[in-house]
Design a protein around this motif. Structure first.
Motif, short mmCIF file in Angstrom:
data_model
loop_
_atom_site.label_atom_id
_atom_site.label_comp_id
_atom_site.label_asym_id
_atom_site.label_seq_id
_atom_site.Cartn_x
_atom_site.Cartn_y
_atom_site.Cartn_z
N PRO A 15 0.69 -1.32 0.03
CA PRO A 15 -0.09 -0.16 -0.04
C PRO A 15 0.73 1.26 0.00
N ARG A 52 2.32 5.03 -7.16
CA ARG A 52 1.63 4.65 -8.36
C ARG A 52 2.43 4.83 -9.66
N GLU A 112 -4.91 0.11 -9.42
CA GLU A 112 -3.60 0.89 -9.05
C GLU A 112 -3.92 2.22 -9.54
N TYR A 129 -7.09 3.24 -7.08
CA TYR A 129 -6.99 3.60 -5.77
C TYR A 129 -5.56 3.71 -5.21
N SER A 162 -3.31 1.60 -4.92
CA SER A 162 -2.76 0.39 -4.59
C SER A 162 -3.71 -0.76 -4.47
N THR A 184 -3.94 -3.21 -2.40
CA THR A 184 -4.34 -3.59 -1.10
C THR A 184 -5.57 -2.79 -1.00
N ARG A 185 -5.37 -1.30 -1.15
CA ARG A 185 -6.43 -0.68 -0.93
C ARG A 185 -7.72 -0.78 -1.76
N ALA A 186 -7.57 -1.16 -2.99
CA ALA A 186 -8.49 -1.51 -3.90
C ALA A 186 -9.28 -2.70 -3.75
N LEU A 233 -9.60 -4.11 -0.61
CA LEU A 233 -10.44 -3.86 0.59
C LEU A 233 -11.64 -3.07 0.13
N ALA A 234 -11.52 -2.04 -0.68
CA ALA A 234 -12.78 -1.17 -1.27
C ALA A 234 -13.63 -2.20 -2.16
#
Ligand SMILES: Cc1cc2nc3c(=O)[nH]c(=O)nc-3n(C[C@H](O)[C@H](O)[C@H](O)COP(=O)(O)OP(=O)(O)OC[C@H]3O[C@@H](n4cnc5c(N)ncnc54)[C@H](O)[C@@H]3O)c2cc1C
Length: 450
Positions: A122, A126, A179, A182, A184, A186-188, A190-191
């Motif tokens: 995370p 980018r 990418e 979000y 990342s 990981t963030r993507a 989770l979302a």
């Protein structure tokens, strides 16, 4: 006639079927004696031997719609629970692929420093490149080790390709989008999990086939098309008469000429080049020439004993990342994925060779291939057994590789096709190699026919 479709693989058959559903008159022309292209199933002594695809993921609406329209819903067979276990070869040993974050933390598939680097994902910036190789992207986001083990294996499993050569936006567009949107993966994830989405390679699905194997799908399409499909009808030439209502004239090898308002071309790029060399500009022919289709070989081995190797052979199978010094790409445990595909108490393995890594294997004799497969299975699974049945399937034009520059090539080809009235290029060479992608594209093409 409204539409001529060149090629009767799953792409051409599905275009024909969906076009007819829309009330369009259509003729599908297939050069060989059997339709289905890469999809073909042989049963021998109770073992199901798939020439091409083993199955499809049950998460693409267009495929599920096609299955429903063909009345095949009650013929679907989903991979069993045992198939959840997947393995990757790492330093000569098979390791279970972790399927959850806690399992990843305790797994031995990546070293401790490798795991820590994945956890830092995370915080990685980018990327800026418009096009980037799958391997460069993965190294940048999750570190060298996880990229070369996990991502390389995934690319081997889907494309029989080299992660360093394939274009990320062309092969895994969802990862590129994650990418971009979000910042990342990981963030993507989770979302998207909150929204009910899925992992970076797409929403999860279950590998699915039919009671009699994948050919049941193409057989049913053939039956539905009836006289609107012609076998043993190789297309030898295509002409374009711009000023007429039916501008396309398709010439068969026997000299017969057929005309139509639209032509849908689903054959592999080298054949598209041959048919359109007098019509397409050099840059389009160049783009077609830059979509490689390295050969793939399938070696099926069946054993009439439950334990032919030291490994228990329960699970989906294993993949071999390119940094392992082995000569096969991976092996599926077919008896464990789809228990109806082998008699009880027997083992059916499907080993894949070739692809971009080892195209030379296409020239090996059956005996050489079997020797090689036995040597590799012995080294990886432990023990050695004489198979009771062996089948070898060769695909000289195997799986298309969406190498760096593929998105630009697609733009050139789209622009070229738009210069002609009623010309459509589809099939596995452009926007997805999976059966699901071929069917989804076919539905789109059928909807845009005029
Ligand atoms: C070994 C292997 C395993 C695979 N495993 C999977 C899997 O598990 N899951 C998955 O989703 N996908 C898998 N794939 C990919 C998938 O099977 C293919 O991408 C898909 O079937 C291609 O369909 P298509 O119709 O686009 O092309 P093709 O199947 O290649 O069809 C093209 C057709 O055009 C015909 N043709 C060629 N020239 C002419 C001409 N001049 N005139 C008339 N007809 C012509 C050919 O005979 C052929 O029938 C696998 C592929 C291979 C090779």
């Amino acid at each position: 006639m409204d539409v001529i479709v060149i090629g009767g693989g799953i792409s051409g058959l599905a275009v024909g079927f969906f076009a007819r559903q829309n009330g369009t008159s259509v003729l599908v022309l297939e050069e060989s004696t059997q339709a289905g292209g890469k999809i073909r199933t042989d049963w021998q002594d109770g073992f199901c031997c798939e020439w091409g695809p083993q199955g499809f993921l049950d998460n693409v609406p267009e495929t599920l719609e096609l299955v429903r329209l063909l009345g095949l819903e009650n013929r679907l067979v989903k991979a069993g629970q045992a198939a959840a276990d997947r393995f990757i070869l790492r330093n000569g040993k098979l390791r279970k692929v972790p399927l959850s974050p806690p399992a990843f933390l305790v797994s031995d598939v990546v070293s401790l420093p490798g795991k820590l680097r994945v956890l830092a994902e995370p915080f990685m910036p980018r990327g800026r490149a418009e096009d980037e190789s799958v391997l460069d992207f993965a190294r940048r986001r999750i570190g060298r080790e996880a990229a070369e083990v996990l991502v390389d294996a995934m690319v081997t499993g889907v494309f029989a390709g080299r992660a360093a050569e394939l274009s990320l936006p062309a092969t895994f567009p969802k990862m590129a989008m994650m990418e971009r949107t979000y910042g990342s993966l990981t963030r993507a994830m989770l979302a998207l999990r909150k929204k009910g989405g899925g992992g970076p390679a797409g929403p999860g699905g279950t590998l699915t086939t039919f009671v009699s194997g994948m050919q049941e799908l193409t057989d049913r399409l053939v039956a539905a098309l009836g006289p609107d499909l012609r076998l043993q009808s190789p297309v030898a030439a295509v002409q374009y008469r711009e000023s007429t209502a039916s501008p396309w004239v398709v010439k068969l090898a026997n000299g017969e000429e057929l005309s139509a308002r639209n032509v849908v071309v689903t054959v592999p790029p080298p054949k598209v080049s041959a048919l359109f060399s007098h019509l397409f500009p050099p840059k389009a022919l160049e783009a077609l020439g830059e979509i490689p289709m390295p050969p793939v070989v399938v070696v099926m081995t069946a054993y009439k004993s439950p334990q032919p190797f030291a490994h228990p052979l329960s699970g989906f199978g294993f993949l071999v990342p390119s940094r392992e010094p082995r000569q096969i790409l991976g092996t599926l445990f077919c008896h464990s994925i789809f228990p109806n595909q082998a008699p009880a108490g027997t083992v059916l393995l499907r080993t894949i060779l070739g692809g971009a890594r080892q195209p030379e294997v296409i020239a090996f004799s059956d005996e050489e291939l079997l020797r090689l497969v036995r040597r590799e299975l012995h080294a990886i699974l432990g023990g050695d057994s004489d198979p009771d049945l062996v089948r070898v399937f060769r695909h000289p034009e195997g799986i298309p590789q969406y190498t760096l520059g593929h998105p630009k090539r697609l733009a050139v080809l789209d622009e070229t096709a738009s210069r002609f009235r009623g010309l459509y290029l589809t099939g596995n060479a452009y926007r997805g190699v999976a059966v699901n992608a071929c069917i989804a594209e076919a539905k789109k093409v059928a909807a845009s026919l005029r």
